[in-house]
Design a protein around this motif. Structure first.
Motif, PDB file in Angstrom:
ATOM      1  N   ARG A   4     122.918 114.155 -25.105  1.00 60.96           N
ATOM      2  CA  ARG A   4     124.071 114.669 -25.865  1.00 60.96           C
ATOM      3  C   ARG A   4     124.206 116.181 -25.694  1.00 60.96           C
ATOM      4  O   ARG A   4     125.315 116.701 -25.550  1.00 60.96           O
ATOM      5  CB  ARG A   4     123.919 114.307 -27.351  1.00 60.96           C
ATOM      6  CG  ARG A   4     125.055 114.804 -28.240  1.00 60.96           C
ATOM      7  CD  ARG A   4     126.391 114.206 -27.832  1.00 60.96           C
ATOM      8  NE  ARG A   4     126.390 112.770 -27.962  1.00 60.96           N
ATOM      9  CZ  ARG A   4     126.675 112.120 -29.090  1.00 60.96           C
ATOM     10  NH1 ARG A   4     126.986 112.800 -30.182  1.00 60.96           N
ATOM     11  NH2 ARG A   4     126.671 110.815 -29.114  1.00 60.96           N
ATOM     12  N   ALA A   5     123.082 116.878 -25.680  1.00 62.53           N
ATOM     13  CA  ALA A   5     123.119 118.333 -25.498  1.00 62.53           C
ATOM     14  C   ALA A   5     123.626 118.692 -24.107  1.00 62.53           C
ATOM     15  O   ALA A   5     124.461 119.589 -23.941  1.00 62.53           O
ATOM     16  CB  ALA A   5     121.725 118.919 -25.718  1.00 62.53           C
ATOM     17  N   LEU A  11     130.534 119.488 -20.638  1.00 59.09           N
ATOM     18  CA  LEU A  11     131.971 119.310 -20.907  1.00 59.09           C
ATOM     19  C   LEU A  11     132.628 120.617 -21.333  1.00 59.09           C
ATOM     20  O   LEU A  11     133.792 120.880 -20.988  1.00 59.09           O
ATOM     21  CB  LEU A  11     132.177 118.240 -21.987  1.00 59.09           C
ATOM     22  CG  LEU A  11     131.790 116.812 -21.589  1.00 59.09           C
ATOM     23  CD1 LEU A  11     131.996 115.855 -22.753  1.00 59.09           C
ATOM     24  CD2 LEU A  11     132.594 116.361 -20.371  1.00 59.09           C
ATOM     25  N   PHE A  12     131.900 121.445 -22.089  1.00 61.06           N
ATOM     26  CA  PHE A  12     132.461 122.738 -22.490  1.00 61.06           C
ATOM     27  C   PHE A  12     132.729 123.607 -21.271  1.00 61.06           C
ATOM     28  O   PHE A  12     133.782 124.250 -21.161  1.00 61.06           O
ATOM     29  CB  PHE A  12     131.500 123.448 -23.439  1.00 61.06           C
ATOM     30  CG  PHE A  12     131.987 124.813 -23.878  1.00 61.06           C
ATOM     31  CD1 PHE A  12     132.905 124.942 -24.905  1.00 61.06           C
ATOM     32  CD2 PHE A  12     131.534 125.962 -23.245  1.00 61.06           C
ATOM     33  CE1 PHE A  12     133.362 126.188 -25.296  1.00 61.06           C
ATOM     34  CE2 PHE A  12     131.988 127.215 -23.624  1.00 61.06           C
ATOM     35  CZ  PHE A  12     132.908 127.325 -24.657  1.00 61.06           C
ATOM     36  N   GLU A  13     131.781 123.632 -20.330  1.00 57.95           N
ATOM     37  CA  GLU A  13     131.960 124.426 -19.122  1.00 57.95           C
ATOM     38  C   GLU A  13     133.041 123.839 -18.215  1.00 57.95           C
ATOM     39  O   GLU A  13     133.799 124.584 -17.579  1.00 57.95           O
ATOM     40  CB  GLU A  13     130.636 124.521 -18.354  1.00 57.95           C
ATOM     41  CG  GLU A  13     129.611 125.404 -19.028  1.00 57.95           C
ATOM     42  CD  GLU A  13     130.102 126.832 -19.180  1.00 57.95           C
ATOM     43  OE1 GLU A  13     130.540 127.418 -18.176  1.00 57.95           O
ATOM     44  OE2 GLU A  13     130.053 127.348 -20.305  1.00 57.95           O
ATOM     45  N   VAL A 103     119.678 124.203 -18.356  1.00 58.68           N
ATOM     46  CA  VAL A 103     119.954 124.451 -16.931  1.00 58.68           C
ATOM     47  C   VAL A 103     120.799 123.327 -16.345  1.00 58.68           C
ATOM     48  O   VAL A 103     121.767 123.579 -15.615  1.00 58.68           O
ATOM     49  CB  VAL A 103     118.638 124.601 -16.146  1.00 58.68           C
ATOM     50  CG1 VAL A 103     118.925 124.690 -14.650  1.00 58.68           C
ATOM     51  CG2 VAL A 103     117.884 125.831 -16.609  1.00 58.68           C
ATOM     52  N   VAL A 104     120.447 122.090 -16.658  1.00 57.22           N
ATOM     53  CA  VAL A 104     121.210 120.948 -16.125  1.00 57.22           C
ATOM     54  C   VAL A 104     122.657 121.013 -16.580  1.00 57.22           C
ATOM     55  O   VAL A 104     123.585 120.751 -15.795  1.00 57.22           O
ATOM     56  CB  VAL A 104     120.563 119.621 -16.564  1.00 57.22           C
ATOM     57  CG1 VAL A 104     121.475 118.445 -16.218  1.00 57.22           C
ATOM     58  CG2 VAL A 104     119.216 119.438 -15.887  1.00 57.22           C
ATOM     59  N   GLY A 105     122.893 121.376 -17.838  1.00 63.52           N
ATOM     60  CA  GLY A 105     124.259 121.459 -18.350  1.00 63.52           C
ATOM     61  C   GLY A 105     125.083 122.515 -17.648  1.00 63.52           C
ATOM     62  O   GLY A 105     126.183 122.247 -17.143  1.00 63.52           O
TER      63      GLY A 105
END
Length: 253
Positions: A4-5, A11-13, A103-105
């Motif tokens: 979820r994080a 999605l924000f980026e 980092v993944v996000g």
């Protein structure tokens, strides 16, 4: 792993791309199209073929790679720098998520945006030249590997930079010259022997050479060497990111 994080950051980026579509998508595509017109027409009329490939088609992998490098670095660098600039990065660091998830996000979103732009440029290139892709799977593999690797580099630059000027320092003064001198518009075999040897110290050569091989089956450097060098750079970037979060370098007050 906190999916979820990762999804929230990702999605924000990605939504930033929608809000700034003119800057994020249209601008690099138009710039690359101008390269096709200028270099493909002006120089292509003087250089008919390189290694049996029409010059206009020969420069497509180099132009795509050059755009991917710049976009991957810029997207990832700004993505992490802006939270540091406004102070919201401390909310992310205090949340119950790991460094890997952060980092993944961020890197995943930056790499995805660059990949989308690369595919759009590839589709646009078909309007200018006839393109042959002999190894489509390897082409996609090189695209993804390049986007991820240089998004990691951009993430590192975004943490290292303490002002907006430094965000552009490495892309403009280091990456752009290396891309131009890395065989984007020519084969390094066209250079004198001494300069061929010097050029092999340019890491971008291996990216462009391997990517061009996936299109036309021809490369200035062996495909195994290209992959090895790219993976080596990826490992170095991962090591630097690990060190940043371990030491808190410029991530903690």
């Amino acid at each position: 792993m906190n999916l979820r994080a990762i999804q929230t950051i990702y999605l924000f980026e990605m939504d930033r791309m929608r809000r700034t579509v003119a800057q994020s998508v249209i601008s690099p595509v138009i710039s690359t199209a101008l390269y096709f017109i200028v270099f493909g027409s002006a120089i292509g009329s003087r250089i008919q073929q390189i290694d049996g490939v029409d010059y206009g088609a020969f420069i497509v992998p180099g132009l795509m790679m050059m755009t991917l490098l710049m976009q991957s670095i810029s997207n990832a660098a700004f993505g992490i720098y802006f939270p540091r600039f406004v102070g919201t990065v401390y909310e992310i660091l205090s949340a119950p998520i790991s460094a890997m998830e952060i980092v993944v996000g961020y890197v995943g979103a930056a790499a995805t945006k660059s990949l989308i732009i690369g595919l759009i440029i590839l589709a646009t290139a078909h309007f200018f030249v006839a393109i042959e892709i002999r190894h489509p799977v390897w082409m996609l593999a090189f695209l993804v590997l390049t986007c991820v690797t240089f998004s990691l580099l951009g993430f590192i630059i975004g943490i290292w930079a303490d002002n907006f000027e430094k965000l552009q320092l490495v892309p403009l003064l280091v990456v752009t010259p290396l891309a131009f001198l890395g065989g984007s518009f020519y084969s390094i075999k066209m250079l004198p022997e001494f300069w061929q040897t010097v050029t092999l110290f340019n890491p971008v050569v291996y990216l462009i050479s391997g990517f061009r091989w996936s299109f036309y089956g021809q490369a200035d450097v062996g495909i195994a060497v290209s992959l090895s060098m790219t993976f080596a750079f990826l490992v170095v970037c991962l090591g630097v990111v690990w060190w940043i979060f371990k030491t808190g370098y410029r991530m903690k007050p």
